[in-house]
Design an enzyme around this catalytic site. Sequence first.
Site, PDB file in Angstrom:
ATOM      1  N   LYS A 139      76.740  28.382  69.630  1.00 50.48           N
ATOM      2  CA  LYS A 139      76.898  27.403  68.535  1.00 50.48           C
ATOM      3  C   LYS A 139      77.704  26.198  69.023  1.00 50.48           C
ATOM      4  O   LYS A 139      78.384  26.273  70.059  1.00 50.48           O
ATOM      5  CB  LYS A 139      77.601  28.079  67.357  1.00 50.48           C
ATOM      6  CG  LYS A 139      79.023  28.528  67.674  1.00 50.48           C
ATOM      7  CD  LYS A 139      79.624  29.378  66.555  1.00 50.48           C
ATOM      8  CE  LYS A 139      81.030  29.833  66.923  1.00 50.48           C
ATOM      9  NZ  LYS A 139      81.569  30.786  65.940  1.00 50.48           N
ATOM     10  N   TYR A 173     100.145   1.572  73.944  1.00 49.98           N
ATOM     11  CA  TYR A 173     100.624   1.331  72.581  1.00 49.98           C
ATOM     12  C   TYR A 173     101.966   1.990  72.315  1.00 49.98           C
ATOM     13  O   TYR A 173     102.209   3.123  72.750  1.00 49.98           O
ATOM     14  CB  TYR A 173      99.610   1.866  71.559  1.00 49.98           C
ATOM     15  CG  TYR A 173      98.271   1.186  71.605  1.00 49.98           C
ATOM     16  CD1 TYR A 173      98.149  -0.201  71.529  1.00 49.98           C
ATOM     17  CD2 TYR A 173      97.101   1.935  71.707  1.00 49.98           C
ATOM     18  CE1 TYR A 173      96.904  -0.816  71.564  1.00 49.98           C
ATOM     19  CE2 TYR A 173      95.862   1.339  71.733  1.00 49.98           C
ATOM     20  CZ  TYR A 173      95.766  -0.039  71.668  1.00 49.98           C
ATOM     21  OH  TYR A 173      94.542  -0.636  71.697  1.00 49.98           O
TER      22      TYR A 173
HETATM   23  C1  LIG Z   1      81.960  31.903  66.748  1.00 49.63           C
HETATM   24  C2  LIG Z   1      81.653  33.288  66.374  1.00 49.63           C
HETATM   25  C3  LIG Z   1      81.647  34.304  67.359  1.00 49.63           C
HETATM   26  C4  LIG Z   1      82.097  34.090  68.775  1.00 49.63           C
HETATM   27  O1  LIG Z   1      83.503  34.035  68.796  1.00 49.63           O
HETATM   28  P1  LIG Z   1      84.327  33.960  70.159  1.00 49.63           P
HETATM   29  O2  LIG Z   1      85.727  34.160  69.700  1.00 49.63           O
HETATM   30  O3  LIG Z   1      84.109  32.596  70.703  1.00 49.63           O
HETATM   31  O4  LIG Z   1      83.826  35.015  71.050  1.00 49.63           O
HETATM   32  C5  LIG Z   1      81.232  35.556  66.974  1.00 49.63           C
HETATM   33  N1  LIG Z   1      80.860  35.821  65.701  1.00 49.63           N
HETATM   34  C6  LIG Z   1      80.885  34.888  64.733  1.00 49.63           C
HETATM   35  C7  LIG Z   1      80.469  35.244  63.356  1.00 49.63           C
HETATM   36  C8  LIG Z   1      81.310  33.584  65.036  1.00 49.63           C
HETATM   37  O5  LIG Z   1      81.338  32.665  64.066  1.00 49.63           O
END
Ligand SMILES: *Cc1c(COP(=O)(O)O)cnc(C)c1O
Length: 368
Positions: free
Chosen positions: A32, A258
């Site tokens: 994702k 800045y």
């Molecule tokens: C993002 C996510 C994961 C992966 O999590 P990590 O901590 O990056 O391994 C797994 N399950 C769900 C439902 C998530 O949203």
Amino acid sequence: MRTLRINLDAIVHNLDVMRARASQAKVMGVVKANAYGHGAVEVARTLERAGVDYLGVADVQEALALREAGIAAPILAWLHDPSDDFVAALSNNVDLGIANIEQLGHIAKAAALTGEVAKLHLKIDTGLGRNGSTAAEWSDLLDAVKSLGDAVEVIGIFSHLSTTSRQDDLAQIEKFDAAVAEAKRAGVSFQLRHLTASDGSLAYPDAHYEMVRIGVALYGLDPFSTNKAAEYGLVPAMTAVSRVAQVKTVPAGHGVSYNFLHRTTAETNLALVPVGYAEGLPRGATGKAEVSIGGKRYPILSQIAMDQFVLDVGQDPIQVGDEVIIFGDAATGVPSADDLAAAAGTINYEIVTRMGGRFQREYFGAGQ
Ligand SMILES: *Cc1c(COP(=O)(O)O)cnc(C)c1O
């Protein structure tokens, strides 16, 4: 002039590390959010070639982008808006997470339209308080699934831990087992139970069930942001590099960037690096983050701006074109994503995921 070097061999290696830890369980590679900034298509393709069992994304659009790129591995998407294109999801063989009866209704409609069997993973909220069915609604959701008969196939039942404390997680595991038992009693059959992400997979080997969902560890990062990736055998896959764009000599007492957070104390040389918060370098890391040039660390003392930051490099022989490593694999002596996260008051996940702007991604390894 700004490059995110992505080491695909490291991603394959990290998959193997997590697969070995998961023993019998299948591994879902979570890609994702553009694979946490590493590039969803390239990472998914690499994972698919390396034999990952499943790919995980948050939403249907992310899943469809992978299908368009020719990724054929099973994909699960679990975070839906009612207006999502479930017809396209089913036509493209995307598994869907189900958090409530309303979602199930939208997806059942799409199944009727397409004639496809909807592959579902029922999500129970065991305590995190985010996406998923409440325990109170769970039995109604199971009944609703059953009433759809052959139009749907339940592939999985899943949940997500908070990793707040061991005690909280064990309570969630208990609730998960209870929800699974209820599904069995209700006559809902399924193939896969999946609960743990990277952190839980490392912390609770007895809770791997039939699949683990691995995100951040695939990218070689410690899920606890404590700079311990190497202890788990993980290799960071992203190195953020730039080049010195200008070097100039200035007198003592010269303000730099800045708000003049830094003022020179002697005649010195300033090196300009063309990376700013537009690229995802957190402005809040000003005064705390360090970068590496030629193996030496330099603190970013002056205000990080949209496009650039400036280093006070003293009399060091820094030249235009010298490589600046913003973060990478700590094992090579450079600052890590965990270091930058600590400087910015955040976690390594946010650092790599927000890297973008004018950075170009360059891939190497894994047959590239
Ligand atoms: C993002 C996510 C994961 C992966 O999590 P990590 O901590 O990056 O391994 C797994 N399950 C769900 C439902 C998530 O949203």
